[in-house]
Design an enzyme around this catalytic site. Sequence first.
Site, mmCIF file in Angstrom:
data_model
loop_
_atom_site.group_PDB
_atom_site.id
_atom_site.type_symbol
_atom_site.label_atom_id
_atom_site.label_comp_id
_atom_site.label_asym_id
_atom_site.label_seq_id
_atom_site.Cartn_x
_atom_site.Cartn_y
_atom_site.Cartn_z
ATOM 1 C CG ASP A 54 -1.896 1.157 1.286
ATOM 2 O OD1 ASP A 54 -2.374 1.382 0.033
ATOM 3 O OD2 ASP A 54 -2.204 1.659 2.277
ATOM 4 N NE ARG A 100 -12.887 11.553 -7.084
ATOM 5 C CZ ARG A 100 -13.686 10.966 -6.031
ATOM 6 N NH1 ARG A 100 -15.024 10.538 -6.623
ATOM 7 N NH2 ARG A 100 -13.208 10.606 -5.089
ATOM 8 C CE LYS A 101 -14.280 3.740 -10.192
ATOM 9 N NZ LYS A 101 -15.160 2.855 -10.651
#
Length: 187
Positions: free
Chosen positions: A88, A134-135
């Site tokens: 992440d 926005r992805k």
Amino acid sequence: MSDGTRFPAVWPPVRTEQPAPHPDTPPPGTELPMHYDRCFGCGELDGGLHMRSTMGEHALVHSRFTVTEAHQGAPGLAHGGLLACAFDEAIGSTVGNVLRRPSVTGKLETDFVRPVPVGSTLFITAKVDGVAGRKLYASAEGRLDTEDGPVAVRARALFVEVALEHFTTHGAPDALTKLKRAEQINP
């Protein structure tokens, strides 16, 4: 799948555009600063990952961290959730430094290929795979002990671009005052 991964073959899962790196993307070879000194991934917290990242060629970001005893799950092995955290951080650093868009993790998938022992260093290479509105889609691969060592973990993520108000509305106000500049949020 023939390569041994459990991921579906199509990534990104929707039609995307390949964005050009932002004009402020650091040049290859640049050691990337931590985006926030209290970040568990790249900051200096006791027990944190203390990850370090470098901008690579072709908008790749190379991150690394050494697994300590504080990072183990099973005796002598890195905790799987901690490895997901490392990916992440690495993918977020890539999205932040290459695209320069404040964003948050929307989805993270990991494929654990082999155990990661305490004392080993994981070398993670991450890239942006595409953008759809926005992805922001990105993926990474982590190798054991050297940049060309055996693959231990693969991951891919969907980050969602947000306005800076997302952090001021939902973040702890005292934490936000410690930032030196707004782009430190991510990055």
